[in-house]
Design an enzyme around this catalytic site. Structure first.
Site, PDB file in Angstrom:
ATOM      1  NE  ARG A 105      -3.423  -2.390   2.814  1.00 59.61           N
ATOM      2  CZ  ARG A 105      -3.060  -3.541   3.375  1.00 59.61           C
ATOM      3  NH1 ARG A 105      -1.821  -3.684   3.853  1.00 59.61           N
ATOM      4  NH2 ARG A 105      -3.917  -4.543   3.464  1.00 59.61           N
ATOM      5  CE  LYS A 157      -5.950  -1.465   5.283  1.00 62.72           C
ATOM      6  NZ  LYS A 157      -7.256  -1.696   4.646  1.00 62.72           N
ATOM      7  CG  HIS A 181      -5.569   0.371  -3.554  1.00 59.14           C
ATOM      8  ND1 HIS A 181      -4.808   0.315  -2.407  1.00 59.14           N
ATOM      9  CD2 HIS A 181      -6.565  -0.538  -3.389  1.00 59.14           C
ATOM     10  CE1 HIS A 181      -5.320  -0.579  -1.582  1.00 59.14           C
ATOM     11  NE2 HIS A 181      -6.386  -1.117  -2.156  1.00 59.14           N
ATOM     12  NE  ARG A 215      -3.144  -3.662  -1.472  1.00 52.48           N
ATOM     13  CZ  ARG A 215      -2.516  -4.402  -0.574  1.00 52.48           C
ATOM     14  NH1 ARG A 215      -1.192  -4.459  -0.608  1.00 52.48           N
ATOM     15  NH2 ARG A 215      -3.170  -5.077   0.338  1.00 52.48           N
ATOM     16  CG  HIS A 232      -5.494  -9.183   1.288  1.00 51.98           C
ATOM     17  ND1 HIS A 232      -5.623  -9.441  -0.058  1.00 51.98           N
ATOM     18  CD2 HIS A 232      -5.515  -7.834   1.405  1.00 51.98           C
ATOM     19  CE1 HIS A 232      -5.715  -8.306  -0.721  1.00 51.98           C
ATOM     20  NE2 HIS A 232      -5.645  -7.317   0.148  1.00 51.98           N
ATOM     21  CE1 TYR A 283      -6.420  -4.522  -2.404  1.00 59.08           C
ATOM     22  CE2 TYR A 283      -8.407  -5.565  -1.600  1.00 59.08           C
ATOM     23  CZ  TYR A 283      -7.485  -4.555  -1.534  1.00 59.08           C
ATOM     24  OH  TYR A 283      -7.634  -3.570  -0.592  1.00 59.08           O
TER      25      TYR A 283
END
Length: 323
Positions: free
Chosen positions: A174, A198, A269, A272, A295, A304
């Site tokens: 990211r 994250k 993104h 990505r 993820h 994605y």
């Protein structure tokens, strides 16, 4: 030295809050509950500053106008969502707000701050699962070739921008993760990057020879020019020697993609998505791509990626006994 478009002098303030929507407009017990919940998200659940900020914005709107926390019931939740829908917010935003409200009311109920959990019965429209446009492999190649030509003369910003694009496409990280990297997070001997994702989850991603070449040139010829005595240990620096702002990095990507004829208008993104899709098209295992992207679930990774019908046919023919 040229000035970067959109480069800020310092971190700007957050979204403005009007006199009727700020924390001071909340009932005292509602304000205390919100502060406690946000601390819970940050300290106990390890949510990022951006996530906590999003919860604060959504829940401040939910609690504004309530005479007390006890007034938070299902009718108020539904009215709040209905008002948001009437203002033109999209399905994805409505779904996010409903999820934030349900998480909050569940926490209130567990802590005894509400007698029941009104959010348990709250429904919201499901967001449309739309796949974004993605660069073809040849378009990604053209994008990086153009960036490499721009960096050929050794301009420090062009060297940095080439590394930025190479790493985004090579690793699928990211943009916030990339701008948060320090020099010591990169092991060029192994061609690996240590990424803090994250929920403060750390993962290691790999990159190839082109990104390695761009990295070495940036560290030898570009970063020393932009660095100042008080610069942070950031891998990527802005023109003032500070850590590169993600907004500036997004502008770099948009301008680079716009120069590729026929390419869709994508940002970081989008690169990505392209990285994940091209890995799968090249035969990578979905579990590997999941690990690369950071993820938590495989279903998120599937959303994605664009798996082309040709790729599905090849896999089927190779793997199925009756293909």
């Amino acid at each position: 030295m040229r000035r970067e478009p959109g480069s800020p002098d310092r971190s700007g303030p957050g979204p403005e809050q009007g006199p009727d929507t700020g924390p001071d407009a909340l009932a005292p017990d509602a304000a205390r509950a919100l502060d406690g919940f946000l601390r819970h998200l940050e300290l106990e659940r390890g949510r990022s500053a951006n996530t906590v900020r999003a919860y604060r914005g959504d829940l401040t709107g939910l609690l504004t106008g309530l005479p007390s926390l006890a007034s938070l019931d299902l009718a108020h939740l539904r009215e709040w969502l209905s008002s948001a829908h009437g203002s033109g917010l999209g399905r994805a935003t409505l779904a996010r707000r409903a999820a934030a409200a349900r998480t909050f009311t569940a926490w209130l109920s567990r802590g005894g701050l509400l007698a029941t959990d009104p959010g348990a019965r709250l429904t919201s429209p499901r967001p449309h699962r739309t796949l974004p446009e993605v660069l073809r492999a040849d378009q990604a190649e053209e994008l990086l070739d153009a960036a490499g030509s721009g960096a050929a003369e050794g301009d420090p910003q062009n060297l940095r921008d080439l590394l930025l694009l190479e790493l985004l496409y090579a690793t699928g990280v990211r943009i916030g993760e990339l701008c948060g990297l320090d020099v010591d997070d990169v092991d060029d001997g192994r061609r690996t990057v240590r990424v803090l994702g994250k929920g403060n989850k750390e993962r290691t991603v790999v990159y190839g020879a082109p990104a390695s070449t761009a990295l070495r040139r940036w560290l030898a010829e570009g970063r020393p020019v932009l660095a100042r005595p008080d610069s942070p240990p950031a891998l990527l620096l802005g023109v003032r020697g500070r850590r590169l702002d993600p907004r500036v990095a997004r502008g770099v990507v948009h301008r680079a993609v716009a120069a590729v004829p026929g390419a869709p208008d994508i940002g970081p993104h989008g690169l990505r998505h392209a990285a994940a899709t091209h890995l799968l098209d090249g035969g990578a295992d979905l579990r590997y791509v999941q690990e690369l992207l950071g993820h938590a679930t495989l279903s998120t990774t599937q959303l994605y990626t664009h798996v082309t019908p040709d790729r599905l046919k090849v896999v089927h023919e190779q793997a199925h006994p009756r293909a």
